[in-house]
Design a protein around this motif. Structure first.
Motif, PDB file in Angstrom:
ATOM      1  N   GLU A 189       0.927  -1.088  -0.133  1.00 59.26           N
ATOM      2  CA  GLU A 189       0.172  -0.122   0.209  1.00 59.26           C
ATOM      3  C   GLU A 189       1.076   1.143  -0.235  1.00 59.26           C
ATOM      4  O   GLU A 189       2.092   1.208   0.508  1.00 59.26           O
ATOM      5  CB  GLU A 189      -1.061  -0.085   1.123  1.00 59.26           C
ATOM      6  N   SER A 190       0.349   2.302  -0.643  1.00 61.65           N
ATOM      7  CA  SER A 190       1.191   3.466  -0.659  1.00 61.65           C
ATOM      8  C   SER A 190       1.008   4.319   0.788  1.00 61.65           C
ATOM      9  O   SER A 190       0.216   4.112   1.473  1.00 61.65           O
ATOM     10  CB  SER A 190       0.576   4.583  -1.506  1.00 61.65           C
ATOM     11  N   ARG A 191       2.212   4.904   1.099  1.00 65.83           N
ATOM     12  CA  ARG A 191       2.178   5.764   2.369  1.00 65.83           C
ATOM     13  C   ARG A 191       0.963   6.621   2.409  1.00 65.83           C
ATOM     14  O   ARG A 191       0.596   6.881   3.705  1.00 65.83           O
ATOM     15  CB  ARG A 191       3.571   6.685   2.323  1.00 65.83           C
TER      16      ARG A 191
END
Length: 205
Positions: A189-191
């Motif tokens: 998942e992206s930050r």
């Protein structure tokens, strides 16, 4: 909960079905929660969806010989762990072995009194060798446990030369499952996604 050791994944299943299950019957084959759903669908006469991974516990399907379990992000704590368990052995693969078991988690910090106590005991040098492993700065990449000899999963056999074939067999099964199931954990998942869901998150990775 949150971990793939037996205390978090091994749940006894009791079934009462007059006329369908003989009283006193004991089975030791592993099942997954979706098997319960598949069983109720079959009893209700509803066709099981083709893509459903569960299978009826009392139908024509062969009993399972092994099961897979998974853990990913919990709240703000980013992780990825996969495991396979047969009747004797369990192999756990930690995809982030550089991270500790005690990654920061606001909910756990505020809601689990035991976490505070174990940290205090660790700082005071009062934990024994097994207990202190929970406070280690990192984890092994593989954990292999023999449940016949070690039901509490204390002795990691992954580096034992005598268990080389068992390690290879279970590791291969896990790799194939990850591919066959198109395991979405392969894509981090992206930050931004994590911070959007957890505004106060302390994100690692």
């Amino acid at each position: 909960k949150q971990w793939l050791y037996d205390p978090g994944t091994h749940v006894p299943l009791l079934v009462r079905w007059p006329g369908g299950v003989r009283p006193g019957t004991v089975r030791k084959d592993p099942v997954i929660a979706l098997d319960i759903t598949a069983t109720t669908l079959e009893i209700a006469g509803v066709e099981r969806p083709e893509l459903m991974h569960g299978q009826s516990l009392f139908g024509k399907a062969k009993p399972r010989t092994h099961v897979f379990t998974a853990r990913d992000r919990c709240d703000m704590t980013v992780d990825r762990i996969r495991a396979v368990r047969d009747s004797r052995y369990k192999l756990i693969r930690n995809f982030y072995p550089d991270r500790p078991y005690t990654q920061f988690n606001e909910y756990i910090t505020n809601s689990y009194p035991a976490q505070k106590v174990i940290k205090e005991l660790h700082a005071a040098g009062k934990l024994n060798e097994v207990q202190a492993r929970w406070m280690a700065p990192n984890r092994p990449r593989f954990e292999l446990y023999d449940h016949q000899a070690d039901p509490h999963e204390v002795n990691n056999l992954a580096a034992d030369p005598k268990q080389k074939k068992t390690l290879a067999r279970l590791s291969g099964m896990l790799d194939r499952w990850i591919e066959d199931m198109q395991d979405q954990g392969r894509t981090p998942e992206s930050r931004e996604t994590i911070e959007r869901e957890e505004p106060r998150a302390h994100v690692t990775g």
